[in-house]
Design a protein around this motif. Structure first.
Motif, PDB file in Angstrom:
ATOM      1  N   UNK A 218      37.146 -27.071  39.001  1.00 11.03           N
ATOM      2  CA  UNK A 218      36.867 -28.173  37.655  1.00 11.03           C
ATOM      3  C   UNK A 218      38.208 -29.690  38.086  1.00 11.03           C
ATOM      4  N   UNK A 219      39.252 -28.783  38.771  1.00 10.53           N
ATOM      5  CA  UNK A 219      40.030 -30.382  39.270  1.00 10.53           C
ATOM      6  C   UNK A 219      41.227 -30.296  37.809  1.00 10.53           C
ATOM      7  N   UNK A 220      42.066 -31.344  37.621  1.00 11.49           N
ATOM      8  CA  UNK A 220      42.971 -31.240  36.675  1.00 11.49           C
ATOM      9  C   UNK A 220      43.075 -31.915  35.439  1.00 11.49           C
ATOM     10  N   UNK A 221      43.623 -31.598  34.255  1.00 12.74           N
ATOM     11  CA  UNK A 221      43.133 -32.616  33.017  1.00 12.74           C
ATOM     12  C   UNK A 221      43.195 -33.951  33.105  1.00 12.74           C
ATOM     13  N   UNK A 222      42.568 -34.840  32.481  1.00 13.00           N
ATOM     14  CA  UNK A 222      42.573 -36.058  32.665  1.00 13.00           C
ATOM     15  C   UNK A 222      44.296 -36.896  32.577  1.00 13.00           C
ATOM     16  N   UNK A 223      44.725 -35.830  31.524  1.00 13.51           N
ATOM     17  CA  UNK A 223      46.507 -36.895  31.371  1.00 13.51           C
ATOM     18  C   UNK A 223      47.834 -36.180  31.981  1.00 13.51           C
TER      19      UNK A 223
ATOM     20  N   UNK B  48      55.967 -38.534  27.499  1.00 13.11           N
ATOM     21  CA  UNK B  48      54.170 -38.597  25.825  1.00 13.11           C
ATOM     22  C   UNK B  48      53.317 -37.729  25.966  1.00 13.11           C
ATOM     23  N   UNK B  49      52.909 -37.821  25.589  1.00  5.99           N
ATOM     24  CA  UNK B  49      51.620 -36.982  25.397  1.00  5.99           C
ATOM     25  C   UNK B  49      50.128 -37.604  25.085  1.00  5.99           C
TER      26      UNK B  49
ATOM     27  N   UNK C 260      55.315 -43.259  31.930  1.00  2.24           N
ATOM     28  CA  UNK C 260      55.841 -42.016  31.851  1.00  2.24           C
ATOM     29  C   UNK C 260      55.358 -41.086  32.399  1.00  2.24           C
ATOM     30  N   UNK C 261      56.037 -39.486  32.391  1.00  3.14           N
ATOM     31  CA  UNK C 261      55.398 -38.537  32.248  1.00  3.14           C
ATOM     32  C   UNK C 261      54.574 -37.973  31.952  1.00  3.14           C
ATOM     33  N   UNK C 262      53.182 -38.077  31.444  1.00  2.72           N
ATOM     34  CA  UNK C 262      52.945 -37.775  31.037  1.00  2.72           C
ATOM     35  C   UNK C 262      52.292 -36.441  31.440  1.00  2.72           C
ATOM     36  N   UNK C 263      51.425 -35.931  29.651  1.00  2.71           N
ATOM     37  CA  UNK C 263      50.312 -34.646  29.896  1.00  2.71           C
ATOM     38  C   UNK C 263      49.885 -34.651  28.687  1.00  2.71           C
ATOM     39  N   UNK C 264      48.635 -33.400  28.791  1.00  4.08           N
ATOM     40  CA  UNK C 264      47.895 -33.501  27.960  1.00  4.08           C
ATOM     41  C   UNK C 264      48.475 -32.621  26.506  1.00  4.08           C
ATOM     42  N   UNK C 265      47.134 -32.723  25.469  1.00  7.55           N
ATOM     43  CA  UNK C 265      47.499 -32.228  24.311  1.00  7.55           C
ATOM     44  C   UNK C 265      48.632 -30.950  24.176  1.00  7.55           C
ATOM     45  N   UNK C 266      49.767 -30.338  24.365  1.00  9.05           N
ATOM     46  CA  UNK C 266      49.830 -28.928  24.319  1.00  9.05           C
ATOM     47  C   UNK C 266      50.405 -28.234  25.924  1.00  9.05           C
ATOM     48  N   UNK C 267      50.827 -29.554  26.253  1.00 11.68           N
ATOM     49  CA  UNK C 267      51.017 -28.950  27.988  1.00 11.68           C
ATOM     50  C   UNK C 267      52.208 -29.345  27.969  1.00 11.68           C
ATOM     51  N   UNK C 268      53.050 -29.901  27.539  1.00 14.92           N
ATOM     52  CA  UNK C 268      54.100 -29.995  27.432  1.00 14.92           C
ATOM     53  C   UNK C 268      54.943 -29.583  27.603  1.00 14.92           C
ATOM     54  N   UNK C 269      55.988 -29.790  28.761  1.00 14.84           N
ATOM     55  CA  UNK C 269      57.240 -28.950  29.019  1.00 14.84           C
ATOM     56  C   UNK C 269      58.532 -28.185  27.680  1.00 14.84           C
ATOM     57  N   UNK C 270      58.740 -27.383  28.088  1.00 18.61           N
ATOM     58  CA  UNK C 270      60.125 -26.747  27.038  1.00 18.61           C
ATOM     59  C   UNK C 270      60.688 -27.582  27.550  1.00 18.61           C
TER      60      UNK C 270
ATOM     61  N   UNK D 235      51.825 -39.346  21.876  1.00 20.82           N
ATOM     62  CA  UNK D 235      52.849 -38.817  20.887  1.00 20.82           C
ATOM     63  C   UNK D 235      54.125 -38.914  21.443  1.00 20.82           C
ATOM     64  N   UNK D 236      55.297 -39.690  21.261  1.00 21.69           N
ATOM     65  CA  UNK D 236      55.978 -39.711  22.554  1.00 21.69           C
ATOM     66  C   UNK D 236      57.296 -38.798  22.568  1.00 21.69           C
ATOM     67  N   UNK D 237      58.221 -38.229  23.800  1.00 21.96           N
ATOM     68  CA  UNK D 237      59.083 -37.085  23.449  1.00 21.96           C
ATOM     69  C   UNK D 237      60.377 -37.242  24.064  1.00 21.96           C
ATOM     70  N   UNK D 238      60.641 -37.099  23.630  1.00 23.53           N
ATOM     71  CA  UNK D 238      62.682 -37.163  23.460  1.00 23.53           C
ATOM     72  C   UNK D 238      62.917 -35.689  24.650  1.00 23.53           C
ATOM     73  N   UNK D 239      64.370 -35.973  24.830  1.00 26.58           N
ATOM     74  CA  UNK D 239      64.771 -34.415  25.827  1.00 26.58           C
ATOM     75  C   UNK D 239      65.577 -33.978  23.751  1.00 26.58           C
ATOM     76  N   UNK D 240      65.387 -32.438  24.598  1.00 30.19           N
ATOM     77  CA  UNK D 240      66.428 -31.804  23.253  1.00 30.19           C
ATOM     78  C   UNK D 240      67.754 -31.572  23.111  1.00 30.19           C
ATOM     79  N   UNK D 241      68.324 -31.728  25.224  1.00 35.51           N
ATOM     80  CA  UNK D 241      69.368 -31.536  25.050  1.00 35.51           C
ATOM     81  C   UNK D 241      70.241 -32.742  24.576  1.00 35.51           C
TER      82      UNK D 241
END
Length: 123
Positions: A1-6, A49-50, A16-26, A62-68
């Motif tokens: 199937x291949x990799x997701x679009x985003x 970003x997602x 920016x590092x970009x991830x699909x919906x619900x696939x952002x790393x911890x 949706x922009x993501x920030x580092x929790x640490x």
């Protein structure tokens, strides 16, 4: 199937590092998720970003920030509470009749609804 679009964890395609919906790393969170945890971004840059496709609005982000690197939310002081209450009161006060409408005035009219209705009836 291949990799997701985003899927772009290196940021080569989207800048920016970009991830699909619900696939952002911890370790990454949105502003809303940080706030729910009692944290704030504290001036840090966006870490990733997602992206997802929305039928009505096109591609959303949706922009993501580092929790640490996040810091605790500043506590509400009495002076800040007073200033916030004054600002919210100003958004509810009609400039035409001077009454507190009990709701935030619609920007479409700039007045409370009874004043807007009377202006429309006079016109």
């Amino acid at each position: 199937m291949g990799r997701p679009r985003f899927w772009d964890p290196d940021g080569e395609r989207f800048g920016l590092p970009t991830y699909p919906w619900r696939m952002a790393p911890a370790g990454l969170a949105t502003r809303r998720q940080l706030r729910a945890a009692g944290l704030r971004p504290a001036g840090q840059d966006v870490a990733a970003q997602i992206l997802w496709q929305n039928r009505r609005r096109g591609v959303r982000a949706a922009y993501l920030y580092r929790v640490d690197r996040a810091r605790p939310v500043r506590p509400m002081t009495p002076a800040r509470a007073t200033a916030l209450a004054a600002a919210l009161r100003a958004r509810r006060t009609c400039p035409q009749c001077g009454q507190d409408a009990g709701y935030v005035l619609p920007t479409r009219y700039g007045t409370c609804l009874p004043c807007a209705d009377s202006a429309a009836a006079a016109a």
